[in-house]
Design an enzyme around this catalytic site. Structure first.
Site, PDB file in Angstrom:
ATOM      1  N   CYS A   9      41.516  43.390  42.832  1.00  0.00           N
ATOM      2  CA  CYS A   9      41.294  41.833  42.307  1.00  0.00           C
ATOM      3  C   CYS A   9      42.481  41.671  41.071  1.00  0.00           C
ATOM      4  O   CYS A   9      43.425  42.455  41.497  1.00  0.00           O
ATOM      5  CB  CYS A   9      39.998  41.898  41.530  1.00  0.00           C
ATOM      6  SG  CYS A   9      39.540  43.159  40.207  1.00  0.00           S
ATOM      7  N   ASN A  12      41.343  44.431  37.701  1.00  0.00           N
ATOM      8  CA  ASN A  12      40.771  45.682  37.965  1.00  0.00           C
ATOM      9  C   ASN A  12      39.682  46.092  36.925  1.00  0.00           C
ATOM     10  O   ASN A  12      39.460  47.249  36.700  1.00  0.00           O
ATOM     11  CB  ASN A  12      41.678  46.787  38.208  1.00  0.00           C
ATOM     12  CG  ASN A  12      41.394  48.274  39.049  1.00  0.00           C
ATOM     13  OD1 ASN A  12      41.800  49.190  38.591  1.00  0.00           O
ATOM     14  ND2 ASN A  12      40.308  48.090  39.530  1.00  0.00           N
ATOM     15  N   CYS A  14      36.523  43.902  36.488  1.00  0.00           N
ATOM     16  CA  CYS A  14      35.505  43.180  36.743  1.00  0.00           C
ATOM     17  C   CYS A  14      35.046  43.439  38.250  1.00  0.00           C
ATOM     18  O   CYS A  14      34.253  44.508  38.605  1.00  0.00           O
ATOM     19  CB  CYS A  14      35.502  42.078  36.475  1.00  0.00           C
ATOM     20  SG  CYS A  14      35.648  41.682  34.706  1.00  0.00           S
ATOM     21  N   ARG A  15      35.656  42.672  39.241  1.00  0.00           N
ATOM     22  CA  ARG A  15      35.155  42.640  40.518  1.00  0.00           C
ATOM     23  C   ARG A  15      35.501  43.945  41.152  1.00  0.00           C
ATOM     24  O   ARG A  15      34.745  44.265  41.943  1.00  0.00           O
ATOM     25  CB  ARG A  15      35.808  41.396  41.169  1.00  0.00           C
ATOM     26  CG  ARG A  15      35.281  40.026  40.607  1.00  0.00           C
ATOM     27  CD  ARG A  15      36.193  38.968  41.173  1.00  0.00           C
ATOM     28  NE  ARG A  15      37.439  39.111  40.374  1.00  0.00           N
ATOM     29  CZ  ARG A  15      38.335  38.234  40.878  1.00  0.00           C
ATOM     30  NH1 ARG A  15      38.115  37.197  41.746  1.00  0.00           N
ATOM     31  NH2 ARG A  15      39.663  38.318  40.251  1.00  0.00           N
ATOM     32  N   SER A  16      36.993  44.367  41.243  1.00  0.00           N
ATOM     33  CA  SER A  16      37.081  45.299  42.282  1.00  0.00           C
ATOM     34  C   SER A  16      36.606  46.927  41.770  1.00  0.00           C
ATOM     35  O   SER A  16      35.945  47.415  42.880  1.00  0.00           O
ATOM     36  CB  SER A  16      38.705  45.523  42.540  1.00  0.00           C
ATOM     37  OG  SER A  16      39.407  45.895  41.231  1.00  0.00           O
ATOM     38  N   ASP A 126      36.191  34.602  40.007  1.00  0.00           N
ATOM     39  CA  ASP A 126      36.646  35.611  38.862  1.00  0.00           C
ATOM     40  C   ASP A 126      35.649  35.351  37.912  1.00  0.00           C
ATOM     41  O   ASP A 126      35.331  34.302  37.184  1.00  0.00           O
ATOM     42  CB  ASP A 126      38.177  35.099  38.403  1.00  0.00           C
ATOM     43  CG  ASP A 126      38.683  35.937  37.175  1.00  0.00           C
ATOM     44  OD1 ASP A 126      37.613  36.650  36.688  1.00  0.00           O
ATOM     45  OD2 ASP A 126      39.918  35.790  36.831  1.00  0.00           O
TER      46      ASP A 126
HETATM   47  P1  4NP Z   1      38.837  40.721  37.574  1.00  0.00           P
HETATM   48  O1  4NP Z   1      38.539  40.107  36.213  1.00  0.00           O
HETATM   49  O2  4NP Z   1      40.103  40.439  38.333  1.00  0.00           O
HETATM   50  O3  4NP Z   1      37.673  40.961  38.353  1.00  0.00           O
HETATM   51  O4  4NP Z   1      39.060  42.207  36.901  1.00  0.00           O
HETATM   52  C1  4NP Z   1      39.678  39.441  35.141  1.00  0.00           C
HETATM   53  C2  4NP Z   1      39.961  40.516  34.341  1.00  0.00           C
HETATM   54  C3  4NP Z   1      40.821  40.214  33.623  1.00  0.00           C
HETATM   55  C4  4NP Z   1      41.506  38.993  33.389  1.00  0.00           C
HETATM   56  C5  4NP Z   1      41.124  37.990  34.501  1.00  0.00           C
HETATM   57  C6  4NP Z   1      40.348  38.336  35.462  1.00  0.00           C
HETATM   58  N1  4NP Z   1      42.610  38.598  32.722  1.00  0.00           N
HETATM   59  O5  4NP Z   1      43.015  37.573  32.653  1.00  0.00           O
HETATM   60  O6  4NP Z   1      43.015  39.559  31.643  1.00  0.00           O
END
Ligand code: 4NP
Length: 155
Positions: A9, A12, A14-16, A126
């Site tokens: 994702c 790294n 939340c989703r992945s 996201d």
């Molecule tokens: P992820 O979520 O891609 O599912 O881990 C996010 C985590 C951090 C950010 C964006 C999305 N960020 O902008 O810091």
């Protein structure tokens, strides 16, 4: 032969890492731990070394998943080490595609949505800037997509 899967994702956190935990639980329940390995990474390195987001950890724990991963950015070695690179959304797809070291490496990239059996969307949204329901939605989609992925790998 053992198959290895990397979930990717943006951050790294939340989703992945949640995809990795949900998939690992399905692999263990199916008795396939010696045949399929999983890991996760992000296209953005700004959270490298961090534990998964507390909101994601709590939502996952409520469904019995334990997230223990330290965030890391995808590397060019990952295209060698993993058989499948499974991304969460189309921006991840484009970012991973741009980093692929060879045309063969691009063939390893898939979206998790390709494996959905029930859900009617083309990406895992996201959840980072949204509310608690976004994390539940992510888990619903991950449970669907990883089930489809597990069945695909067993064909
Ligand atoms: P992820 O979520 O891609 O599912 O881990 C996010 C985590 C951090 C950010 C964006 C999305 N960020 O902008 O810091």
């Amino acid at each position: 032969m053992k198959k290895s899967i990397l979930f990717v994702c943006l951050g790294n956190i939340c989703r992945s890492p949640a995809a990795e935990a949900v998939m690992r639980q399905k692999i263990e329940a199916a008795g396939l731990a010696d045949q399929i390995s999983v890991d996760s990474a992000g296209t953005y390195g700004g959270h490298a070394g961090e534990a998964p987001d507390g909101r994601m950890r709590r939502a996952a724990a409520n469904r019995g998943y334990r997230l223990n991963h330290a965030a890391r950015r995808i590397t060019s070695d990952d295209f060698e080490r993993f058989d499948l690179i499974v991304v969460m959304d189309n921006a991840n797809y484009d970012d991973v595609y741009d980093r692929a070291p060879s045309p063969e490496a691009t063939e390893k990239i898939h979206t998790l949505a390709e494996f959905f059996q029930k859900s009617d969307t083309d990406h895992i949204p996201d959840p980072y800037y949204g509310g608690a329901d976004g994390f539940e939605r992510v888990l619903d989609l991950l449970e669907d997509g990883t089930q489809g992925l597990l069945e695909f790998l067993q064909l």
